[in-house]
Motif scaffolding. Sequence first.
Motif, mmCIF file in Angstrom:
data_model
loop_
_atom_site.group_PDB
_atom_site.id
_atom_site.type_symbol
_atom_site.label_atom_id
_atom_site.label_comp_id
_atom_site.label_asym_id
_atom_site.label_seq_id
_atom_site.Cartn_x
_atom_site.Cartn_y
_atom_site.Cartn_z
ATOM 1 N N TYR A 199 53.886 65.389 2.491
ATOM 2 C CA TYR A 199 53.069 64.315 3.158
ATOM 3 C C TYR A 199 52.858 64.604 4.734
ATOM 4 O O TYR A 199 53.072 63.652 5.805
ATOM 5 C CB TYR A 199 53.691 62.838 2.861
ATOM 6 N N ILE A 200 52.765 65.849 5.225
ATOM 7 C CA ILE A 200 52.661 66.205 6.500
ATOM 8 C C ILE A 200 51.238 66.280 6.853
ATOM 9 O O ILE A 200 50.550 67.324 6.155
ATOM 10 C CB ILE A 200 53.451 67.489 7.033
ATOM 11 N N THR A 201 50.733 65.837 7.690
ATOM 12 C CA THR A 201 49.487 66.056 8.374
ATOM 13 C C THR A 201 49.441 66.742 9.902
ATOM 14 O O THR A 201 50.080 66.214 10.491
ATOM 15 C CB THR A 201 48.581 64.774 8.482
ATOM 16 N N LEU A 202 48.763 67.879 9.989
ATOM 17 C CA LEU A 202 48.489 68.296 11.315
ATOM 18 C C LEU A 202 47.304 68.343 11.849
ATOM 19 O O LEU A 202 46.352 68.782 10.990
ATOM 20 C CB LEU A 202 49.025 70.012 11.243
ATOM 21 N N VAL A 203 46.928 67.812 13.104
ATOM 22 C CA VAL A 203 45.727 67.699 13.652
ATOM 23 C C VAL A 203 45.718 68.470 14.825
ATOM 24 O O VAL A 203 46.484 68.282 15.806
ATOM 25 C CB VAL A 203 45.480 66.036 13.891
ATOM 26 N N GLY A 204 44.877 69.269 15.098
ATOM 27 C CA GLY A 204 44.727 70.241 16.158
ATOM 28 C C GLY A 204 44.115 69.504 17.432
ATOM 29 O O GLY A 204 43.162 68.476 17.096
ATOM 30 N N GLY A 205 43.946 70.371 18.667
ATOM 31 C CA GLY A 205 42.970 69.772 19.698
ATOM 32 C C GLY A 205 41.755 70.491 19.515
ATOM 33 O O GLY A 205 40.963 70.380 20.780
ATOM 34 N N GLY A 206 41.222 70.962 18.381
ATOM 35 C CA GLY A 206 40.133 71.872 18.192
ATOM 36 C C GLY A 206 40.294 73.172 17.691
ATOM 37 O O GLY A 206 41.151 73.670 18.185
ATOM 38 N N ALA A 207 39.873 73.743 16.700
ATOM 39 C CA ALA A 207 40.007 74.876 15.798
ATOM 40 C C ALA A 207 40.006 76.105 17.047
ATOM 41 O O ALA A 207 40.698 76.977 16.817
ATOM 42 C CB ALA A 207 39.317 75.082 14.697
ATOM 43 N N GLU A 208 39.142 75.933 17.833
ATOM 44 C CA GLU A 208 38.821 77.055 18.896
ATOM 45 C C GLU A 208 40.086 76.949 19.975
ATOM 46 O O GLU A 208 40.312 78.061 20.709
ATOM 47 C CB GLU A 208 37.483 76.928 19.402
ATOM 48 N N ARG A 209 40.714 75.818 20.034
ATOM 49 C CA ARG A 209 41.772 75.637 21.201
ATOM 50 C C ARG A 209 43.380 75.507 20.583
ATOM 51 O O ARG A 209 44.176 76.105 21.226
ATOM 52 C CB ARG A 209 41.447 74.527 21.820
ATOM 53 N N THR A 210 43.299 75.108 19.417
ATOM 54 C CA THR A 210 44.765 75.137 18.846
ATOM 55 C C THR A 210 44.783 76.275 17.833
ATOM 56 O O THR A 210 44.332 76.355 16.720
ATOM 57 C CB THR A 210 44.874 73.706 18.241
ATOM 58 N N VAL A 211 45.562 77.399 18.259
ATOM 59 C CA VAL A 211 45.491 78.523 17.308
ATOM 60 C C VAL A 211 47.038 78.868 16.892
ATOM 61 O O VAL A 211 48.016 78.804 17.902
ATOM 62 C CB VAL A 211 45.190 79.711 17.988
ATOM 63 N N ILE A 212 47.543 79.052 15.772
ATOM 64 C CA ILE A 212 48.621 79.438 15.207
ATOM 65 C C ILE A 212 48.583 81.031 14.841
ATOM 66 O O ILE A 212 47.977 81.088 13.875
ATOM 67 C CB ILE A 212 49.334 78.579 14.355
ATOM 68 N N GLU A 213 49.302 81.809 15.396
ATOM 69 C CA GLU A 213 48.910 83.263 15.225
ATOM 70 C C GLU A 213 50.167 84.080 14.986
ATOM 71 O O GLU A 213 51.173 83.615 15.875
ATOM 72 C CB GLU A 213 48.032 83.935 16.152
ATOM 73 N N TRP A 214 50.309 85.150 14.246
ATOM 74 C CA TRP A 214 51.446 85.902 14.144
ATOM 75 C C TRP A 214 50.856 87.260 13.817
ATOM 76 O O TRP A 214 49.703 87.157 13.442
ATOM 77 C CB TRP A 214 52.535 85.265 13.274
ATOM 78 N N ASN A 215 51.601 88.287 13.421
ATOM 79 C CA ASN A 215 50.893 89.750 13.211
ATOM 80 C C ASN A 215 51.717 90.301 11.906
ATOM 81 O O ASN A 215 52.021 91.601 12.079
ATOM 82 C CB ASN A 215 50.882 90.456 14.551
ATOM 83 N N ASP A 216 52.624 89.606 11.241
ATOM 84 C CA ASP A 216 53.346 90.213 10.097
ATOM 85 C C ASP A 216 52.492 90.702 9.089
ATOM 86 O O ASP A 216 51.304 90.448 8.821
ATOM 87 C CB ASP A 216 54.260 89.428 9.397
ATOM 88 N N THR A 217 52.934 92.063 8.446
ATOM 89 C CA THR A 217 52.287 92.586 7.327
ATOM 90 C C THR A 217 53.096 92.516 6.171
ATOM 91 O O THR A 217 54.694 92.603 6.454
ATOM 92 C CB THR A 217 51.751 94.026 7.717
ATOM 93 N N ALA A 218 52.614 93.044 5.171
ATOM 94 C CA ALA A 218 53.702 93.088 4.004
ATOM 95 C C ALA A 218 54.662 94.167 4.013
ATOM 96 O O ALA A 218 55.779 94.041 3.382
ATOM 97 C CB ALA A 218 52.914 93.336 2.870
ATOM 98 N N ASP A 219 54.494 95.398 4.553
ATOM 99 C CA ASP A 219 55.546 96.478 4.889
ATOM 100 C C ASP A 219 56.417 96.231 5.846
ATOM 101 O O ASP A 219 57.336 96.946 6.099
ATOM 102 C CB ASP A 219 54.647 97.686 4.853
ATOM 103 N N ARG A 220 56.388 95.217 6.932
ATOM 104 C CA ARG A 220 57.167 94.938 7.979
ATOM 105 C C ARG A 220 58.382 94.400 7.305
ATOM 106 O O ARG A 220 58.641 93.690 6.404
ATOM 107 C CB ARG A 220 56.719 93.848 8.923
ATOM 108 N N MET A 221 59.648 95.195 7.995
ATOM 109 C CA MET A 221 60.916 94.556 7.489
ATOM 110 C C MET A 221 61.456 93.243 8.016
ATOM 111 O O MET A 221 61.141 92.931 9.149
ATOM 112 C CB MET A 221 62.064 95.841 8.108
#
Length: 359
Positions: A111-133
């Motif tokens: 029952y968690i709802t996340l509401v951003g301040g606009g998709a262009e302004r609220t960005v959740i990012e990272w750079n992991d790949t499957a082969d990363r340790m």
Amino acid sequence: MFLKLFLLVLLLESANCWVTSNMSNELIAVENAYMEWVRQRASMKQPVFQEGKKNLKPCRIIKVNKNPKFGEFATVQKAINSLPVVNLCRVVIYISPGTLQKIEIPATMAYITLVGGGAERTVIEWNDTADRMGRSGLPLGTFASATFGVNSPHFIAKNITFKNKAPSPPSGALGKQAVAFRISADRAAFIGCNFIGAQDTLYDHLGRHYFKNCYIEGSVDFVFGNGLSYYEDCHLHAITNSYGALTAQKRDSLLQETGFSFVNCKVTGSGALYLGRAWGTFSRVVFAYTYMDKIITPRGWYNWGDKNREMTVFFGQYKCSGPGADYGGRVPWSRELTQQQAQPFISIDFIDGHEWIQL
């Protein structure tokens, strides 16, 4: 239960036909099973899954802001960590504009709802790949490469961008799956969200899911998994310079009630794009009322290098438009659906949505 028992009988009968009959009888058995599913699904009044709870009235509201004057927590992960280990009421987390990092929601925190301040302004990012340790000293794998992972039911996200910013890999590269978002739970909804990545952008892993007015960008299998999901009014954009694939649905059994349905969507981008690859033996994907740009390869679908899957997959389109929608060059084992065949796929009844979607 009746449907599962009925399909089990059909499956056993089909298996018997495989032993005693020729190829044409195999195709007839599978086709009959599909059409019986279509008839049953269209007339069902009870959901296949347990009815979703309608627990949407919030018991708690949390604001996330790096400035402590305007928020209780500086990060989304800290806000999630503040919840009870077993959460049973709707919690709405408002996220101020900004860039955040990798997050995961455990299975018990429903029952968690996340509401951003606009998709262009609220960005959740990272750079992991499957082969990363990972911390264990072993490669993360596709599952754990996700920038944002959800393992709990009744999740909602609105107006947020989920991004895996790992570089787009060259064609044929190994271990470069880079998931932007993974949903591994039932009854999740996404409204006005962006999912941005390259290979394996959106891991539509398990459960019933609803996507409305979302933007999904990738190169190879950028919507993949074994969910039962309905995509409405979404924009799907390819970023490959060679061959790519939009979907890779992993339905492995005739008894599984899974598949992807895209309704009133738009497909654009670059390269030559398959609508789907048969990751699962009984992979099921339908496009209806969808605009397809010229990037769609005329054959439309790929059998994952296994000709046997051509007899068991359900790949179809219904009243699609645009230069990439021409059915004339499609593989013979895909379908230009009739109204009866398309009916189970073109409303939220496909995911029992009337039982749990209230946004």
